[in-house]
Design a protein around this motif. Sequence first.
Motif, PDB file in Angstrom:
ATOM      1  N   LEU A  81       7.633  39.306  63.427  1.00 52.56           N
ATOM      2  CA  LEU A  81       7.110  40.636  63.161  1.00 52.56           C
ATOM      3  C   LEU A  81       8.231  41.670  63.136  1.00 52.56           C
ATOM      4  O   LEU A  81       8.253  42.546  62.266  1.00 52.56           O
ATOM      5  CB  LEU A  81       6.058  41.029  64.205  1.00 52.56           C
ATOM      6  N   ALA A  82       9.179  41.573  64.063  1.00 45.05           N
ATOM      7  CA  ALA A  82      10.302  42.518  64.099  1.00 45.05           C
ATOM      8  C   ALA A  82      11.100  42.462  62.805  1.00 45.05           C
ATOM      9  O   ALA A  82      11.463  43.501  62.236  1.00 45.05           O
ATOM     10  CB  ALA A  82      11.198  42.215  65.298  1.00 45.05           C
ATOM     11  N   ASN A  83      11.363  41.254  62.318  1.00 49.54           N
ATOM     12  CA  ASN A  83      12.104  41.112  61.056  1.00 49.54           C
ATOM     13  C   ASN A  83      11.313  41.646  59.873  1.00 49.54           C
ATOM     14  O   ASN A  83      11.888  42.166  58.915  1.00 49.54           O
ATOM     15  CB  ASN A  83      12.479  39.650  60.825  1.00 49.54           C
ATOM     16  N   LYS A  84       9.997  41.541  59.922  1.00 53.19           N
ATOM     17  CA  LYS A  84       9.148  42.048  58.844  1.00 53.19           C
ATOM     18  C   LYS A  84       9.115  43.579  58.840  1.00 53.19           C
ATOM     19  O   LYS A  84       9.222  44.207  57.796  1.00 53.19           O
ATOM     20  CB  LYS A  84       7.731  41.488  59.010  1.00 53.19           C
ATOM     21  N   ILE A  85       8.982  44.168  60.028  1.00 52.45           N
ATOM     22  CA  ILE A  85       8.901  45.624  60.128  1.00 52.45           C
ATOM     23  C   ILE A  85      10.261  46.283  59.901  1.00 52.45           C
ATOM     24  O   ILE A  85      10.346  47.348  59.293  1.00 52.45           O
ATOM     25  CB  ILE A  85       8.354  46.040  61.515  1.00 52.45           C
ATOM     26  N   TYR A  86      11.309  45.651  60.391  1.00 56.08           N
ATOM     27  CA  TYR A  86      12.659  46.224  60.346  1.00 56.08           C
ATOM     28  C   TYR A  86      13.627  45.272  59.632  1.00 56.08           C
ATOM     29  O   TYR A  86      14.552  44.748  60.258  1.00 56.08           O
ATOM     30  CB  TYR A  86      13.163  46.518  61.761  1.00 56.08           C
ATOM     31  N   PRO A  87      13.458  45.055  58.333  1.00 62.19           N
ATOM     32  CA  PRO A  87      14.322  44.085  57.635  1.00 62.19           C
ATOM     33  C   PRO A  87      15.785  44.516  57.535  1.00 62.19           C
ATOM     34  O   PRO A  87      16.662  43.679  57.338  1.00 62.19           O
ATOM     35  CB  PRO A  87      13.683  43.982  56.251  1.00 62.19           C
ATOM     36  N   GLU A  88      16.054  45.787  57.715  1.00 60.33           N
ATOM     37  CA  GLU A  88      17.416  46.305  57.575  1.00 60.33           C
ATOM     38  C   GLU A  88      18.240  46.194  58.857  1.00 60.33           C
ATOM     39  O   GLU A  88      19.449  46.385  58.838  1.00 60.33           O
ATOM     40  CB  GLU A  88      17.362  47.774  57.129  1.00 60.33           C
ATOM     41  N   ILE A  89      17.603  45.881  59.949  1.00 59.09           N
ATOM     42  CA  ILE A  89      18.298  45.857  61.235  1.00 59.09           C
ATOM     43  C   ILE A  89      19.119  44.590  61.408  1.00 59.09           C
ATOM     44  O   ILE A  89      18.672  43.492  61.080  1.00 59.09           O
ATOM     45  CB  ILE A  89      17.279  46.001  62.397  1.00 59.09           C
ATOM     46  N   VAL A  90      20.317  44.774  61.962  1.00 60.09           N
ATOM     47  CA  VAL A  90      21.148  43.656  62.394  1.00 60.09           C
ATOM     48  C   VAL A  90      20.823  43.427  63.867  1.00 60.09           C
ATOM     49  O   VAL A  90      21.006  44.313  64.699  1.00 60.09           O
ATOM     50  CB  VAL A  90      22.647  43.958  62.207  1.00 60.09           C
ATOM     51  N   ALA A 145      24.866  48.018  74.076  1.00 61.81           N
ATOM     52  CA  ALA A 145      25.039  49.472  73.974  1.00 61.81           C
ATOM     53  C   ALA A 145      25.172  49.948  72.537  1.00 61.81           C
ATOM     54  O   ALA A 145      24.867  51.112  72.247  1.00 61.81           O
ATOM     55  CB  ALA A 145      26.256  49.906  74.786  1.00 61.81           C
ATOM     56  N   SER A 146      25.576  49.075  71.632  1.00 64.11           N
ATOM     57  CA  SER A 146      25.783  49.505  70.249  1.00 64.11           C
ATOM     58  C   SER A 146      24.860  48.816  69.250  1.00 64.11           C
ATOM     59  O   SER A 146      24.964  49.060  68.046  1.00 64.11           O
ATOM     60  CB  SER A 146      27.241  49.250  69.846  1.00 64.11           C
ATOM     61  N   ALA A 147      23.939  47.988  69.721  1.00 70.66           N
ATOM     62  CA  ALA A 147      23.073  47.210  68.826  1.00 70.66           C
ATOM     63  C   ALA A 147      22.046  48.088  68.128  1.00 70.66           C
ATOM     64  O   ALA A 147      21.544  49.059  68.693  1.00 70.66           O
ATOM     65  CB  ALA A 147      22.355  46.123  69.619  1.00 70.66           C
ATOM     66  N   GLN A 148      21.714  47.702  66.895  1.00 71.71           N
ATOM     67  CA  GLN A 148      20.593  48.325  66.196  1.00 71.71           C
ATOM     68  C   GLN A 148      19.283  47.772  66.743  1.00 71.71           C
ATOM     69  O   GLN A 148      18.309  48.496  66.891  1.00 71.71           O
ATOM     70  CB  GLN A 148      20.665  48.034  64.697  1.00 71.71           C
ATOM     71  N   GLY A 149      19.280  46.471  67.007  1.00 68.24           N
ATOM     72  CA  GLY A 149      18.098  45.812  67.529  1.00 68.24           C
ATOM     73  C   GLY A 149      18.500  44.674  68.452  1.00 68.24           C
ATOM     74  O   GLY A 149      19.540  44.043  68.254  1.00 68.24           O
ATOM     75  N   ILE A 150      17.668  44.423  69.461  1.00 64.13           N
ATOM     76  CA  ILE A 150      17.953  43.381  70.437  1.00 64.13           C
ATOM     77  C   ILE A 150      16.746  42.464  70.539  1.00 64.13           C
ATOM     78  O   ILE A 150      15.650  42.906  70.876  1.00 64.13           O
ATOM     79  CB  ILE A 150      18.258  43.968  71.834  1.00 64.13           C
ATOM     80  N   LEU A 151      16.949  41.192  70.223  1.00 61.89           N
ATOM     81  CA  LEU A 151      15.918  40.177  70.407  1.00 61.89           C
ATOM     82  C   LEU A 151      16.082  39.566  71.798  1.00 61.89           C
ATOM     83  O   LEU A 151      17.198  39.499  72.324  1.00 61.89           O
ATOM     84  CB  LEU A 151      16.053  39.080  69.351  1.00 61.89           C
ATOM     85  N   SER A 152      14.997  39.127  72.393  1.00 58.29           N
ATOM     86  CA  SER A 152      15.035  38.487  73.717  1.00 58.29           C
ATOM     87  C   SER A 152      15.754  39.349  74.748  1.00 58.29           C
ATOM     88  O   SER A 152      16.607  38.880  75.511  1.00 58.29           O
ATOM     89  CB  SER A 152      15.687  37.098  73.630  1.00 58.29           C
ATOM     90  N   PHE A 153      15.390  40.613  74.796  1.00 62.66           N
ATOM     91  CA  PHE A 153      15.998  41.535  75.758  1.00 62.66           C
ATOM     92  C   PHE A 153      15.809  41.039  77.192  1.00 62.66           C
ATOM     93  O   PHE A 153      16.684  41.216  78.037  1.00 62.66           O
ATOM     94  CB  PHE A 153      15.413  42.939  75.583  1.00 62.66           C
ATOM     95  N   HIS A 154      14.693  40.379  77.455  1.00 66.47           N
ATOM     96  CA  HIS A 154      14.441  39.840  78.797  1.00 66.47           C
ATOM     97  C   HIS A 154      15.523  38.846  79.208  1.00 66.47           C
ATOM     98  O   HIS A 154      15.845  38.737  80.388  1.00 66.47           O
ATOM     99  CB  HIS A 154      13.053  39.179  78.858  1.00 66.47           C
ATOM    100  N   GLU A 155      16.104  38.135  78.245  1.00 64.31           N
ATOM    101  CA  GLU A 155      17.168  37.179  78.558  1.00 64.31           C
ATOM    102  C   GLU A 155      18.463  37.890  78.961  1.00 64.31           C
ATOM    103  O   GLU A 155      19.252  37.350  79.738  1.00 64.31           O
ATOM    104  CB  GLU A 155      17.410  36.231  77.380  1.00 64.31           C
TER     105      GLU A 155
END
Length: 126
Positions: free
Chosen positions: A15-24, A37-47
């Motif tokens: 879903l994140a990739n679908k909503i925000y296809p431009e994010i690295v 600190a500099s990310a556009q998007g963070i997957l698995s933030f809990h990790e």
Amino acid sequence: MKMIIGGAFQGKTLLANKIYPEIVWVNGGDADWEMIASAQGILSFHEFIRKEMQTGNDVSELAERLIQVNPQVVLVSNEVGYGIVPIDAFDRAYREAVGRVCTKLAAYSTQVTRVVCGIGTVIKDA
């Protein structure tokens, strides 16, 4: 800041990739603080939280630090506070830390989407 949350294997990343296809995206389990600190998007933030706790770092001010340095980030995180309470003390502390950090971040976020069975429901849109 925007958040996408939900249980494990519920389709948050898709879903994140679908909503925000431009994010690295960066993976929280592989990232250090500079990347976070500099990310556009963070997957698995809990990790990222787990890794910080395993190395002995205090995460009690993590939400405030992230809000200060990267207020526009999109975070994707598991909700880890449901189900059986773990017997292991570290796992209990980790579960509590993720809940506390994500609660603070959700309060700050302009949008929070909860994903269940691949369906995103916006639960906050300020």
